[in-house]
Design an enzyme around this catalytic site. Structure first.
Site, PDB file in Angstrom:
ATOM      1  N   PHE A  61       0.878  -1.167   0.000  1.00  0.00           N
ATOM      2  CA  PHE A  61       0.000   0.000   0.000  1.00  0.00           C
ATOM      3  C   PHE A  61       0.923   1.227   0.000  1.00  0.00           C
ATOM      4  O   PHE A  61       1.863   1.299   0.795  1.00  0.00           O
ATOM      5  CB  PHE A  61      -0.866  -0.029   1.265  1.00  0.00           C
ATOM      6  CG  PHE A  61      -1.940   1.011   1.295  1.00  0.00           C
ATOM      7  CD1 PHE A  61      -3.163   0.769   0.711  1.00  0.00           C
ATOM      8  CD2 PHE A  61      -1.723   2.240   1.908  1.00  0.00           C
ATOM      9  CE1 PHE A  61      -4.162   1.735   0.742  1.00  0.00           C
ATOM     10  CE2 PHE A  61      -2.714   3.207   1.942  1.00  0.00           C
ATOM     11  CZ  PHE A  61      -3.939   2.957   1.355  1.00  0.00           C
ATOM     12  N   ASP A  80       2.729  -5.604   8.871  1.00  0.00           N
ATOM     13  CA  ASP A  80       1.593  -4.716   8.661  1.00  0.00           C
ATOM     14  C   ASP A  80       0.328  -5.573   8.587  1.00  0.00           C
ATOM     15  O   ASP A  80       0.184  -6.404   7.689  1.00  0.00           O
ATOM     16  CB  ASP A  80       1.788  -3.902   7.378  1.00  0.00           C
ATOM     17  CG  ASP A  80       0.676  -2.879   7.194  1.00  0.00           C
ATOM     18  OD1 ASP A  80      -0.486  -3.202   7.513  1.00  0.00           O
ATOM     19  OD2 ASP A  80       0.969  -1.767   6.729  1.00  0.00           O
ATOM     20  N   TYR A 124      -9.962   0.861  11.441  1.00  0.00           N
ATOM     21  CA  TYR A 124     -11.255   1.112  10.774  1.00  0.00           C
ATOM     22  C   TYR A 124     -11.600   0.086   9.702  1.00  0.00           C
ATOM     23  O   TYR A 124     -12.614   0.199   9.048  1.00  0.00           O
ATOM     24  CB  TYR A 124     -11.274   2.519  10.160  1.00  0.00           C
ATOM     25  CG  TYR A 124     -10.092   2.840   9.262  1.00  0.00           C
ATOM     26  CD1 TYR A 124     -10.015   2.347   7.971  1.00  0.00           C
ATOM     27  CD2 TYR A 124      -9.047   3.639   9.723  1.00  0.00           C
ATOM     28  CE1 TYR A 124      -8.937   2.634   7.160  1.00  0.00           C
ATOM     29  CE2 TYR A 124      -7.959   3.937   8.927  1.00  0.00           C
ATOM     30  CZ  TYR A 124      -7.909   3.430   7.642  1.00  0.00           C
ATOM     31  OH  TYR A 124      -6.838   3.716   6.847  1.00  0.00           O
ATOM     32  N   LYS A 125     -10.731  -0.908   9.494  1.00  0.00           N
ATOM     33  CA  LYS A 125     -11.038  -1.923   8.489  1.00  0.00           C
ATOM     34  C   LYS A 125     -11.816  -3.049   9.164  1.00  0.00           C
ATOM     35  O   LYS A 125     -12.913  -2.825   9.652  1.00  0.00           O
ATOM     36  CB  LYS A 125      -9.753  -2.378   7.804  1.00  0.00           C
ATOM     37  CG  LYS A 125      -9.187  -1.235   6.926  1.00  0.00           C
ATOM     38  CD  LYS A 125      -7.860  -1.535   6.282  1.00  0.00           C
ATOM     39  CE  LYS A 125      -7.439  -0.324   5.436  1.00  0.00           C
ATOM     40  NZ  LYS A 125      -6.023  -0.365   5.071  1.00  0.00           N
ATOM     41  N   ARG A 185     -12.191  -5.502  -6.114  1.00  0.00           N
ATOM     42  CA  ARG A 185     -11.756  -6.016  -4.822  1.00  0.00           C
ATOM     43  C   ARG A 185     -12.961  -6.203  -3.908  1.00  0.00           C
ATOM     44  O   ARG A 185     -13.688  -5.251  -3.625  1.00  0.00           O
ATOM     45  CB  ARG A 185     -10.772  -5.026  -4.202  1.00  0.00           C
ATOM     46  CG  ARG A 185     -10.089  -5.566  -2.965  1.00  0.00           C
ATOM     47  CD  ARG A 185      -9.061  -4.597  -2.451  1.00  0.00           C
ATOM     48  NE  ARG A 185      -9.691  -3.430  -1.837  1.00  0.00           N
ATOM     49  CZ  ARG A 185      -9.093  -2.689  -0.892  1.00  0.00           C
ATOM     50  NH1 ARG A 185      -7.866  -2.979  -0.498  1.00  0.00           N
ATOM     51  NH2 ARG A 185      -9.703  -1.640  -0.374  1.00  0.00           N
TER      52      ARG A 185
HETATM   53  C1  LIG Z   1      -5.360   0.813   4.814  1.00  0.00           C
HETATM   54  C2  LIG Z   1      -3.888   0.751   4.864  1.00  0.00           C
HETATM   55  C3  LIG Z   1      -3.152   1.825   5.364  1.00  0.00           C
HETATM   56  C4  LIG Z   1      -3.832   3.083   5.769  1.00  0.00           C
HETATM   57  O1  LIG Z   1      -3.009   3.955   6.442  1.00  0.00           O
HETATM   58  P1  LIG Z   1      -3.609   5.217   7.166  1.00  0.00           P
HETATM   59  O2  LIG Z   1      -2.478   5.859   7.815  1.00  0.00           O
HETATM   60  O3  LIG Z   1      -4.677   4.723   8.104  1.00  0.00           O
HETATM   61  O4  LIG Z   1      -4.267   6.089   6.147  1.00  0.00           O
HETATM   62  C5  LIG Z   1      -1.765   1.668   5.439  1.00  0.00           C
HETATM   63  N1  LIG Z   1      -1.160   0.535   5.047  1.00  0.00           N
HETATM   64  C6  LIG Z   1      -1.852  -0.512   4.568  1.00  0.00           C
HETATM   65  C7  LIG Z   1      -1.140  -1.753   4.157  1.00  0.00           C
HETATM   66  C8  LIG Z   1      -3.228  -0.433   4.441  1.00  0.00           C
HETATM   67  O5  LIG Z   1      -3.915  -1.447   3.956  1.00  0.00           O
END
Ligand SMILES: *Cc1c(COP(=O)(O)O)cnc(C)c1O
Length: 417
Positions: free
Chosen positions: A132, A204, A229-230, A376
């Site tokens: 990401f 992560d 929040y996921k 997705r």
């Molecule tokens: C959703 C996600 C993020 C989101 O990061 P934020 O700081 O909350 O915006 C970061 N890394 C991964 C791998 C994600 O899936």
């Protein structure tokens, strides 16, 4: 009319699977609109019904009536580590190692610099080129500040790369589930390899916490980050979490030395002294409405073991894949078919993936699109049933057979895709 019969059979089997599931009835703990199959819990989890009442109490009683006294009376001060322990239960971390704080982006920054300081004299940080993007941006920035070098190595090649780097390795920083393809990686193996050369591993867990059986302690993870929040359903902008293994906490020297990570925050001393334990991973005053919303949200997991949740997740994604096969939907899967290589999502490729997702949303099946060609679909097993999985496959077939994705209104993109 074989399709109709197949569809009926699929639904009947899905009903049986729902009735037999240890997660049976969990969906009733969520507030979801009628007629919606929600397959975007990997981007924003659904609303647990316990949350509004708690937030109302926090606002009207704790804040409105008790005012500043709530820092002690309601233990606002201890909320970040108290909720951290609840998250820890879902990711295989014993109490005292997880704090709910900041965003994943910020926590990763703290983790990378903290790792560099735990391994002075070494230079190399490894991460996934397909991460990401924020993980790449923050890792690069942290590494630059710390005088480290980031090498982007695909997870399938990382164990070999670690052996080659040897005693120059600081950190292998990897997502356990690829956010686009949903592929699940073996981070235990990466961690073992990193430890064999004296390096560290950061996991992560954004796309695994709350759905995949993650064993931070048993897997030897040194550091970990993840989203609130996921799949944890903490709500929009919910704070993220940071794990620091107990054995590293005394030496975890993170760069964002805010007063809430201080050993004596109310002594108001001019110089920083980190608190003992995981508390030093805190920074400034947290968004308490969100921290306490996340605490309420996690009650949806009460009484469930991570193994039950993982089994239900795999069963639901398998039902979806089987339904696609049975209905003759032949889009290429970006997600591995082998259950042990799959997170909790199913991603499909289509040249007009964005429009296909919009057409699905118009039918009440909410998923999302990821560049360049990915449909997705995330399956949060607490509120996505086997019957939902069959419905989603049927709607996808209808969208494709009727070429609904060619309608002009489905080509328009909003600010957020
Ligand atoms: C959703 C996600 C993020 C989101 O990061 P934020 O700081 O909350 O915006 C970061 N890394 C991964 C791998 C994600 O899936």
């Amino acid at each position: 009319m074989t399709t109709v019969h197949t569809s009926d059979d699929l639904t009947a089997r899905a009903r049986e699977a729902d009735d037999a599931s240890p997660l049976r009835g969990r969906r009733d703990l969520f507030t979801l609109p009628d007629g919606v199959v929600y397959l975007d819990g990997n981007s924003l989890g659904a609303l647990p019904s316990a949350v509004p009442g708690v937030v109302d109490d926090v606002m009207h009683r704790q804040w409105g009536e008790r005012l500043i006294r709530s820092w002690n009376e309601a233990d606002w001060w201890g909320a970040q580590t108290r909720v951290g322990d609840l998250v820890g239960r879902l990711v295989g971390a014993a109490p005292g190692q997880v704090v709910v704080t900041d965003s994943t982006s910020v926590n990763l920054f703290k983790a990378v610099i903290g790792a560099g300081r735990l391994r002075p004299g070494r230079r190399v940080v490894l991460t996934d080129p397909d991460s990401f993007p924020t993980d790449l941006y923050m890792t690069e920035s942290a590494a630059a500040l710390a005088g480290l070098e980031v090498r982007r190595v695909h997870p399938r090649d990382v164990v070999a790369a670690i052996a080659e780097i040897g005693d120059d390795l600081v950190l292998a920083s990897y997502s356990s589930v690829d956010y686009r393809t949903g592929e699940l990686w073996d981070l235990r193996a990466v961690t073992e390899a990193a430890h064999a050369v004296g390096g560290l591993a950061c996991w992560d867990l954004c796309h695994s916490a709350g759905v995949v059986e993650v064993d931070l302690d048993a897997g030897g993870a040194d550091l970990a980050v993840g989203c609130g929040y996921k799949y944890l359903n903490g709500g929009p902008g919910a704070p993220a979490f940071l794990y620091v293994a107990t054995r590293h906490q005394d030496d975890f020297d993170q760069p964002l030395t805010g007063w809430q990570g201080h050993a004596h925050p109310f002594a108001m001393r001019p110089d920083y002294e980190p608190a003992p334990g995981i508390t030093r991973a805190r920074v400034g005053t947290p968004p308490l409405l969100s921290v306490l919303a996340l605490e309420a949200a996690l009650t949806a997991y009460d009484g469930l073991s991570p193994a039950d949740v993982r089994a239900a997740s795999l069963s639901v994604t398998q039902t979806f894949i089987d339904a696609l096969d049975a209905l003759g939907v032949d889009l290429p899967l970006a997600t591995p078919r082998e259950p042990e290589r799959r997170g909790s999502q199913v991603s499909l490729r289509h040249p007009q993936a964005f429009a296909v997702v919009q057409a699905l949303i118009a039918r009440g099946v909410i998923g999302d699109f990821r560049e360049p060609d990915i449909i997705r679909l995330g399956f949060a097993p607490l509120y996505v049933t086997h019957v939902d999985a069959v419905r989603a496959a049927e709607h996808l077939k209808a969208v494709l057979d009727g070429r609904e994705f060619e309608r002009p209104e489905f080509a328009e993109r909003g600010a957020v895709t």
